[in-house]
Scaffold this motif. Structure first.
Motif, PDB file in Angstrom:
ATOM      1  N   LYS A   7      29.143  28.102  -5.954  1.00  0.00           N
ATOM      2  CA  LYS A   7      28.863  29.309  -6.754  1.00  0.00           C
ATOM      3  C   LYS A   7      29.537  29.232  -8.112  1.00  0.00           C
ATOM      4  O   LYS A   7      28.982  29.647  -9.122  1.00  0.00           O
ATOM      5  N   ARG A   8      30.755  28.688  -8.138  1.00  0.00           N
ATOM      6  CA  ARG A   8      31.475  28.602  -9.408  1.00  0.00           C
ATOM      7  C   ARG A   8      30.802  27.594 -10.338  1.00  0.00           C
ATOM      8  O   ARG A   8      30.702  27.810 -11.540  1.00  0.00           O
ATOM      9  N   LYS A   9      30.324  26.502  -9.769  1.00  0.00           N
ATOM     10  CA  LYS A   9      29.611  25.500 -10.578  1.00  0.00           C
ATOM     11  C   LYS A   9      28.366  26.112 -11.218  1.00  0.00           C
ATOM     12  O   LYS A   9      28.080  25.878 -12.392  1.00  0.00           O
ATOM     13  N   VAL A  10      27.641  26.899 -10.434  1.00  0.00           N
ATOM     14  CA  VAL A  10      26.434  27.553 -10.952  1.00  0.00           C
ATOM     15  C   VAL A  10      26.812  28.538 -12.045  1.00  0.00           C
ATOM     16  O   VAL A  10      26.161  28.604 -13.098  1.00  0.00           O
ATOM     17  N   THR A  13      27.384  27.196 -15.503  1.00  0.00           N
ATOM     18  CA  THR A  13      26.212  26.724 -16.256  1.00  0.00           C
ATOM     19  C   THR A  13      25.558  27.861 -17.044  1.00  0.00           C
ATOM     20  O   THR A  13      24.663  27.629 -17.856  1.00  0.00           O
ATOM     21  N   LYS A  14      25.996  29.090 -16.811  1.00  0.00           N
ATOM     22  CA  LYS A  14      25.362  30.259 -17.421  1.00  0.00           C
ATOM     23  C   LYS A  14      25.864  30.554 -18.840  1.00  0.00           C
ATOM     24  O   LYS A  14      25.258  31.330 -19.568  1.00  0.00           O
ATOM     25  N   TYR A  15      26.998  29.949 -19.216  1.00  0.00           N
ATOM     26  CA  TYR A  15      27.561  30.233 -20.536  1.00  0.00           C
ATOM     27  C   TYR A  15      28.484  29.097 -20.953  1.00  0.00           C
ATOM     28  O   TYR A  15      28.799  28.193 -20.171  1.00  0.00           O
ATOM     29  N   GLU A  32      25.775  38.663 -14.453  1.00  0.00           N
ATOM     30  CA  GLU A  32      24.947  37.566 -13.931  1.00  0.00           C
ATOM     31  C   GLU A  32      25.733  36.655 -13.000  1.00  0.00           C
ATOM     32  O   GLU A  32      25.181  36.117 -12.039  1.00  0.00           O
ATOM     33  N   ILE A  33      27.038  36.481 -13.271  1.00  0.00           N
ATOM     34  CA  ILE A  33      27.823  35.522 -12.474  1.00  0.00           C
ATOM     35  C   ILE A  33      28.649  36.193 -11.382  1.00  0.00           C
ATOM     36  O   ILE A  33      29.350  35.502 -10.628  1.00  0.00           O
ATOM     37  N   ALA A  34      28.592  37.520 -11.278  1.00  0.00           N
ATOM     38  CA  ALA A  34      29.301  38.219 -10.202  1.00  0.00           C
ATOM     39  C   ALA A  34      28.481  38.078  -8.917  1.00  0.00           C
ATOM     40  O   ALA A  34      27.397  38.637  -8.808  1.00  0.00           O
ATOM     41  N   THR A  35      29.000  37.298  -7.980  1.00  0.00           N
ATOM     42  CA  THR A  35      28.205  36.966  -6.789  1.00  0.00           C
ATOM     43  C   THR A  35      28.817  37.436  -5.478  1.00  0.00           C
ATOM     44  O   THR A  35      28.337  37.078  -4.413  1.00  0.00           O
ATOM     45  N   SER A 219      35.218  35.543 -10.184  1.00  0.00           N
ATOM     46  CA  SER A 219      34.330  34.861 -11.132  1.00  0.00           C
ATOM     47  C   SER A 219      35.159  34.168 -12.200  1.00  0.00           C
ATOM     48  O   SER A 219      36.318  34.532 -12.439  1.00  0.00           O
ATOM     49  N   PRO A 220      34.589  33.174 -12.901  1.00  0.00           N
ATOM     50  CA  PRO A 220      35.266  32.603 -14.067  1.00  0.00           C
ATOM     51  C   PRO A 220      35.380  33.673 -15.152  1.00  0.00           C
ATOM     52  O   PRO A 220      34.677  34.683 -15.109  1.00  0.00           O
TER      53      PRO A 220
END
Length: 231
Positions: A7-10, A13-15, A32-35, A219-220
């Motif tokens: 999930k962190r790798k994905v 890639t978003k920013y 978008e990255i809050a999973t 999240s990052p």
């Protein structure tokens, strides 16, 4: 080096990790990255150009977020009997005095905010060793030691938060939930940042807002461009 989860790798890639984003851009990325399966907290981590060891460079205050925190705040009102109804009517979760002082002495701190009155600070002050490390000690500067008990309770229930620079010159604060729409997250974050900017100590030299990062639970983080904030 810790292994990156899928999930962190994905998410990464978003920013661009090396780029600074406006508040509006950052909140969209965070959403978008809050999973997480639960409603994540959205947090700000702010590095300030101050020396908190100097009394005249301590940055501390309160702010009422326009859209609340999304968290149900548990408020304890340590008040005399004549103020109990006012506290209850304002929504305090726990109201009383001596019985709660004894509970706290025994280690109970299952609340988010404690509101009290100047006349009972003698009793409440004795709880400093328990409440201080947890950030629960009432303080006149943050409006939690007051005769306007009802207002203090309703403010706390309605999205009023406290912030204080730590020993590393950082302020960490939750400003929203990931379920909020991006505009509301950005407006809450901006309200906190503008409040901190207004409190810039006259003795602070150089860059005041050194860095601002936004993240959600697990999240990052996303770096915020501080230039448009008008510091």
């Amino acid at each position: 080096m810790a292994k990156l989860t899928k999930k962190r790798k994905v998410a990464l890639t978003k920013y661009d990790l090396n780029k600074s984003y406006t508040l509006e851009e950052a909140t969209k990325i965070i959403k978008e990255i809050a999973t997480t399966k639960f409603d994540s907290s959205v947090d700000l981590s702010i590095s300030l150009g101050v020396d908190p060891k100097q009394a005249n460079q301590m940055v501390r205050g309160t702010v009422t977020l326009p859209h609340g925190t999304g968290k149900t705040m548990r408020v304890l009102a340590l008040v005399t009997p004549d103020k109990e109804k006012e506290a209850k009517d304002a929504g305090a979760d726990y109201v009383g005095l001596d019985e709660y002082i004894e509970k706290i002495k025994g280690g109970w701190t299952d609340v988010d905010v404690i509101v009290t009155m100047p006349s009972v600070m003698g009793k409440v002050g004795a709880l400093g060793r328990v409440l201080g490390p947890r950030g629960l000690m009432p303080n006149p500067k943050t409006g939690t030691v007051t005769m306007e008990v009802g207002k203090a309770v309703s403010d706390s229930k309605g999205g009023k938060i406290e912030f204080k620079v730590d020993k590393q010159s950082h302020i960490h604060s939750a400003v929203a939930k990931a379920s909020f729409d991006a505009k509301k997250i950005a407006e809450n974050a901006n309200e906190l940042l503008q409040s901190i900017i207004k409190l810039k100590p006259a003795s602070a030299k150089g860059t005041y807002l050194k860095s601002v990062y936004m993240s959600s639970t697990m999240s990052p983080s996303v770096k915020i461009d501080t230039k448009p904030l008008g510091q």
